[in-house]
Design an enzyme around this catalytic site. Sequence first.
Site, PDB file in Angstrom:
ATOM      1  N   ALA A  18      25.601  86.428  26.824  1.00  0.00           N
ATOM      2  CA  ALA A  18      26.427  85.248  27.382  1.00  0.00           C
ATOM      3  C   ALA A  18      26.894  84.528  26.052  1.00  0.00           C
ATOM      4  CB  ALA A  18      25.455  84.297  27.777  1.00  0.00           C
ATOM      5  N   ASN A  39      23.305  94.057  27.156  1.00  0.00           N
ATOM      6  CA  ASN A  39      22.908  92.821  28.219  1.00  0.00           C
ATOM      7  C   ASN A  39      22.157  93.236  29.500  1.00  0.00           C
ATOM      8  OD1 ASN A  39      23.492  89.791  28.700  1.00  0.00           O
ATOM      9  ND2 ASN A  39      24.303  90.583  30.460  1.00  0.00           N
ATOM     10  N   ARG A  40      21.311  92.477  29.770  1.00  0.00           N
ATOM     11  CA  ARG A  40      20.513  92.988  31.223  1.00  0.00           C
ATOM     12  C   ARG A  40      21.743  93.407  32.348  1.00  0.00           C
ATOM     13  NH1 ARG A  40      17.253  88.338  34.310  1.00  0.00           N
ATOM     14  NH2 ARG A  40      19.535  87.339  34.635  1.00  0.00           N
ATOM     15  N   SER A  41      22.608  92.640  32.504  1.00  0.00           N
ATOM     16  CA  SER A  41      23.640  93.316  33.435  1.00  0.00           C
ATOM     17  C   SER A  41      24.738  93.614  32.642  1.00  0.00           C
ATOM     18  CB  SER A  41      24.082  92.064  34.371  1.00  0.00           C
ATOM     19  OG  SER A  41      24.323  90.901  33.883  1.00  0.00           O
ATOM     20  N   SER A 135      22.499  76.502  14.722  1.00  0.00           N
ATOM     21  CA  SER A 135      23.358  75.433  15.342  1.00  0.00           C
ATOM     22  C   SER A 135      24.814  75.343  15.068  1.00  0.00           C
ATOM     23  CB  SER A 135      22.765  74.110  14.593  1.00  0.00           C
ATOM     24  OG  SER A 135      23.531  73.042  15.151  1.00  0.00           O
ATOM     25  N   LYS A 189      15.138  73.566  13.240  1.00  0.00           N
ATOM     26  CA  LYS A 189      16.229  73.519  13.863  1.00  0.00           C
ATOM     27  C   LYS A 189      16.066  72.527  15.032  1.00  0.00           C
ATOM     28  CE  LYS A 189      19.819  73.771  16.625  1.00  0.00           C
ATOM     29  NZ  LYS A 189      19.731  74.729  17.999  1.00  0.00           N
ATOM     30  N   HIS A 192      16.382  69.114  13.494  1.00  0.00           N
ATOM     31  CA  HIS A 192      17.999  68.940  13.426  1.00  0.00           C
ATOM     32  C   HIS A 192      18.523  68.493  14.691  1.00  0.00           C
ATOM     33  CE1 HIS A 192      21.866  70.467  14.760  1.00  0.00           C
ATOM     34  NE2 HIS A 192      22.396  70.143  13.295  1.00  0.00           N
ATOM     35  N   ASN A 193      17.803  68.915  15.789  1.00  0.00           N
ATOM     36  CA  ASN A 193      18.540  68.388  17.248  1.00  0.00           C
ATOM     37  C   ASN A 193      18.138  67.038  17.513  1.00  0.00           C
ATOM     38  OD1 ASN A 193      19.616  70.902  17.300  1.00  0.00           O
ATOM     39  ND2 ASN A 193      19.060  71.323  19.380  1.00  0.00           N
ATOM     40  N   GLU A 196      20.218  64.849  15.530  1.00  0.00           N
ATOM     41  CA  GLU A 196      21.476  65.033  16.257  1.00  0.00           C
ATOM     42  C   GLU A 196      21.376  64.028  17.614  1.00  0.00           C
ATOM     43  OE1 GLU A 196      22.803  68.777  17.584  1.00  0.00           O
ATOM     44  OE2 GLU A 196      23.224  68.175  19.372  1.00  0.00           O
ATOM     45  N   ARG A 469     -10.104  47.191  17.689  1.00  0.00           N
ATOM     46  CA  ARG A 469     -10.781  48.316  18.187  1.00  0.00           C
ATOM     47  C   ARG A 469     -12.184  48.352  17.816  1.00  0.00           C
ATOM     48  NH1 ARG A 469      -9.424  52.564  14.782  1.00  0.00           N
ATOM     49  NH2 ARG A 469      -9.743  53.970  16.422  1.00  0.00           N
TER      50      ARG A 469
END
Length: 499
Positions: A18, A39-41, A135, A189, A192-193, A196, A469
């Site tokens: 993809a 790829n699978r297909s 990324s 990663k 990182h997101n 972001e 507490r």
Amino acid sequence: MTTNQQRGTADIGVTGLAVMGANLARNFARNGYTVALHNRSRARTDQLVAEHGHEGTFVATESLEELVASLAVPRRVLIMVKAGQPVDDVIDQLIPLLEAGDIVIDAGNSHYEDTRRREAALAQQGLHFVGVGVSGGEEGALNGPAIMPGGPEKSYEALGPMLEKISAHHDGEPCCAWVGTDGAGHYVKMVHNGIEYADMQVIGEAYDLLRRVGGIEPAEQAEIFTAWNQTDLASYLIEITAEVLAQKDEATGGPLVDVIVDEAGQKGTGRWTAISGLDVGAPVAAIAESVFARSLSSQPHVREVARRTLAAGIESVEAPQPADREEFVEDVRQALFASKLVAYAQGMDMLAAAAQEYGWSLDLGTIASLWRDGCIIRADLLDVIMKAFGGRDTDRHPEPGTRAEGQPVNLLFAPEFSQAIAEALPAWRRVVATAVTAGVPVPVFSSALAYYDGLRADRLPAALVQGQRDYFGAHTYRRTDRDGSFHTLWSADRSEVEA
Ligand SMILES: NC(=O)c1ccc[n+]([C@@H]2O[C@H](COP(=O)([O-])OP(=O)(O)OC[C@H]3O[C@@H](n4cnc5c(N)ncnc54)[C@H](OP(=O)(O)O)[C@@H]3O)[C@@H](O)[C@H]2O)c1
């Protein structure tokens, strides 16, 4: 695992073609590598070869058996299929086809716990499993992403040079380096997101304030953001914000941003970051607030009812006068910078906490260096952050849970940043106060400020929480004036005993 004796000549195999897989495959090919495709297909494989076959040397294959047979040893198979069960499915199909020493790479957005599990399982078969954070979106995958590989360090010998070659480069250095064992690459990663998310949210809050308090329309804001991109805010996200704000809607002639539904989507990595922050005990409030802000935006029906039911008490403030307006814009810029810095500090802090939790040797200076280019949070600031953590040194591997010598315990303690935040502080407070008065929600601006104030407070109300507490759960407390744990006999004579 059975030994596959077939040897091919392709440098790397990519399965899952993809947009991300296809673009990474093309990137490898454009850099002179022979790339086997699967790829699978079959249709995606054929499409890639038909449209881009001229860009390099591709070997189209029909099956995973054929893909594996086409590869030179040690075989490098990069999986770029939908994250989750499909990755396990492909791994299961690959294992019998590979032999000890081969490398399976998952460059998708997998959860780091899945990567840890897969790495351990494949290690038992003598295979290297490398979870790689990538990324930069589609464009980065094609032209040079930031790449964060984890997995066994040994695998980096055969894989690292290829990844470094296709990665983005900054000042001649690749935005790619081995970051740590098993799931470390995907974890980095993920963080990182998370950063972001916070970075995008603080920009959103700045826009909202400029518009609703400052009365500044999107087209003019585009100019402001363009100017800000020449300051210490300079970054990809500020740059694209200016472009989005400048965009006119063809149908209405008004700003595009005004016709976009205000419900922010998410695919999960921000949420994972917030959850992991809770798990490792790292206060990543700015990141979590940015995830919550998207969640709140995505409840249109509740918001609709709330607009009618909770309408009372929303104050309107007068837009600043032109003379003050310039000051207000500058205040917002400084609040944005300070809040952004806190989000980065929290993300870095979380990496250190996770290193301790999972036994990773993460070097924060090198990690910051990977984010200087190619990725979504790329920014001039990352160069400064990298330097604050002692610069890039890919041979520096601190003991898990420790900082390398000289690295600050918190990014905000680095002299350049403590100074910058101190300078921004008055503006930051004014902006948060104005937002609160005006009823403009600034969850990350205000939470970041609370984090900053909380960090440096002489005393926190945590003392009272400990008292509570102890009262209901006999959880005990420590005293400021002597060692030990203590309990007050709340339901008896309220004398204190040593626990
Ligand atoms: N899009 C981005 O900007 C971006 C950025 C960074 C990371 N990522 C990550 O990169 C990965 C790939 O993303 P993507 O957007 O290119 O693709 P995607 O839409 O996430 O996945 C589609 C690909 O997965 C394959 N696939 C799905 N289920 C499968 C299964 N059970 N067995 C074998 N193959 C299967 C599909 O094959 P068929 O063609 O046969 O259906 C297709 O090649 C994801 O983990 C994503 O989160 C994406």
